[in-house]
Design a protein around this motif. Sequence first.
Motif, PDB file in Angstrom:
ATOM      1  N   SER A   1       0.797  -1.152  -0.171  1.00 19.62           N
ATOM      2  CA  SER A   1      -0.101   0.009  -0.156  1.00 19.62           C
ATOM      3  C   SER A   1       0.962   1.286  -0.084  1.00 19.62           C
ATOM      4  O   SER A   1       1.990   1.178   0.601  1.00 19.62           O
TER       5      SER A   1
ATOM      6  N   ASP B   1      -0.918   4.193   0.400  1.00 22.63           N
ATOM      7  CA  ASP B   1      -2.129   5.336   0.874  1.00 22.63           C
ATOM      8  C   ASP B   1      -2.767   4.933   2.052  1.00 22.63           C
ATOM      9  O   ASP B   1      -3.450   3.592   2.180  1.00 22.63           O
ATOM     10  N   THR B   2      -2.525   5.372   2.947  1.00 20.83           N
ATOM     11  CA  THR B   2      -3.082   4.909   4.366  1.00 20.83           C
ATOM     12  C   THR B   2      -4.489   4.820   4.522  1.00 20.83           C
ATOM     13  O   THR B   2      -5.363   4.018   5.305  1.00 20.83           O
ATOM     14  N   ARG B   3      -5.205   5.657   3.585  1.00 23.92           N
ATOM     15  CA  ARG B   3      -6.581   5.688   3.559  1.00 23.92           C
ATOM     16  C   ARG B   3      -7.511   4.424   3.030  1.00 23.92           C
ATOM     17  O   ARG B   3      -8.526   4.258   3.398  1.00 23.92           O
ATOM     18  N   SER B   4      -6.459   3.776   2.163  1.00 21.85           N
ATOM     19  CA  SER B   4      -7.082   2.532   1.718  1.00 21.85           C
ATOM     20  C   SER B   4      -6.278   1.319   2.008  1.00 21.85           C
ATOM     21  O   SER B   4      -6.481   0.207   1.445  1.00 21.85           O
TER      22      SER B   4
ATOM     23  N   PHE C   1       3.356   9.451   7.142  1.00 24.71           N
ATOM     24  CA  PHE C   1       2.077   8.781   7.332  1.00 24.71           C
ATOM     25  C   PHE C   1       2.325   7.219   8.030  1.00 24.71           C
ATOM     26  O   PHE C   1       1.558   6.503   8.128  1.00 24.71           O
TER      27      PHE C   1
ATOM     28  N   ALA D   1       0.227   6.418  11.001  1.00 19.24           N
ATOM     29  CA  ALA D   1      -1.181   6.162  10.448  1.00 19.24           C
ATOM     30  C   ALA D   1      -1.183   4.956  10.021  1.00 19.24           C
ATOM     31  O   ALA D   1      -2.194   4.190  10.029  1.00 19.24           O
TER      32      ALA D   1
ATOM     33  N   ALA E   1      -3.651   1.653  10.933  1.00 19.33           N
ATOM     34  CA  ALA E   1      -4.317   1.064  10.073  1.00 19.33           C
ATOM     35  C   ALA E   1      -4.153  -0.414   9.829  1.00 19.33           C
ATOM     36  O   ALA E   1      -4.978  -1.250   9.085  1.00 19.33           O
TER      37      ALA E   1
END
Length: 482
Positions: free
Chosen positions: A34, A36-39, A58, A61, A65
């Motif tokens: 990954s 992107d920590t949002r996904s 990040f 973060a 996650a």
Amino acid sequence: MTPPTSIPPLWTSADLALATGGTATAPFTATSLSIDTRSLEPGALFIALTDQRDGHDFASAADAAGASAALVSRPVTGDGPRLQVPDVLSALEAMAVAARARSGAVRCAVTGSVGKTSVKEMLAQIFRATGAAHWPEKSFNNHWGVPLTLARMPVETERAVFEIGMSTPGEIAPRSKLVRPLHALITKIAPAHLEGVGSIEGVADEKADIYAGVEAHGSILVPADDQFCDRLTAHGQRLAPMAEVFSFGESEAATSRVTGYDSDGLGARITITLSGTRATVPIRAVGEHWASNVAAALLVAWRTGISVTDAADALAGYNPPPGRGTAETLTLPGGGEALLVDDAYNANPESMRAALDALKARPGTRKLAALGEMLEIGPGSDKAHAGLAASIEGADIASVFLAGAAMGALDAALPAAVDRQYTDNVSALHDVVKNALKPGDTLLIKGSNASGMGALVKELRNWSQYNKAAVMEAGQNAPRGV
């Protein structure tokens, strides 16, 4: 953090250290990669790339996650395992090489000025139906997207397809050499990225660099109907002299030949003749340019060992990716409906003309078009935009809405009789388009990705949902007979 045991590991810390020369602070396994920590999914290795933002900021973060570890080039906050390397992008490229070396996958690569993402998605659909497949997420075709996609490839992959793009000279050859495809295809050459390359001939030569990485006894796959077909073929044979040449298109000489196209305005049936086999593929897309994409996809699949019939069956029902010609219904105030054709992901003169031609074949009592400016097409931008006037007139469009400074040239080129509204700010079109829509209309939205037309699509979708909810509520609150 230990990833779920039900998901087989994609990488172990030992394998990653060997591939990258890095040092792991603690043992770990990663089930995915990954950026992107949002996904990010639990168990993923977080790769702290530095692009628009610095991924190192990040890392904590990513820990929160559920990341199994983070690939970093400097100390970061957080308490998860780290794989320390001198440079994150270089380490990712090393992982890509290792992933390629450990897998026996047949690798295919696609590029072109138009259609490359669609052909990539078609191949992904075919490959998924015939074995263990791998393909890029979204349009991951740049300097980090290609190695990321390759590094994500599982060992057991049988067939994989990679999309390779460019914006400036010299970008395609190194990405092709990284992938080392057995089969490489160019969809079409069109005036895109002229700002960086300078001429359409330069675009052709840059795109032909996809053949730089083709392995011995592989395939050079070219568009038979393209004005640069011979140039692409010669370029490819210089770069990959041991590869065979095959072609696709409407030409009688094409290996994979389009021999039929029929559309009802909502979908199309495309007939291809390849290797003595005639196959018809129904797809949920409109426009004769889709026939070339189908011919290209079947050709690549056939070269990987899939029969023409099996490939056609697997591709049946294909629906374009979001923003590339998908059709959906909008609910209007009061309950009427209009058809939205979302082609807002990207645009150049070739794809604009194709979308406008396809609009003419769509159903609808009126045809409307909201067009955003075409970017990265160089000093000929005014001429290219003005040149769309004939396609707009030929599409019998009732109203056209133009957005972006470059669209001023098209506004000036349109005859006075063409109903249109022009603004240099796409947000100013939101209410204008809403107010113009009537039941039975068909609306095309298209523009370069950075033109902001995608925001108009999103606004219309939200508006449609609001209208639909209002209609349902009104129906529930209507007086009922006794």
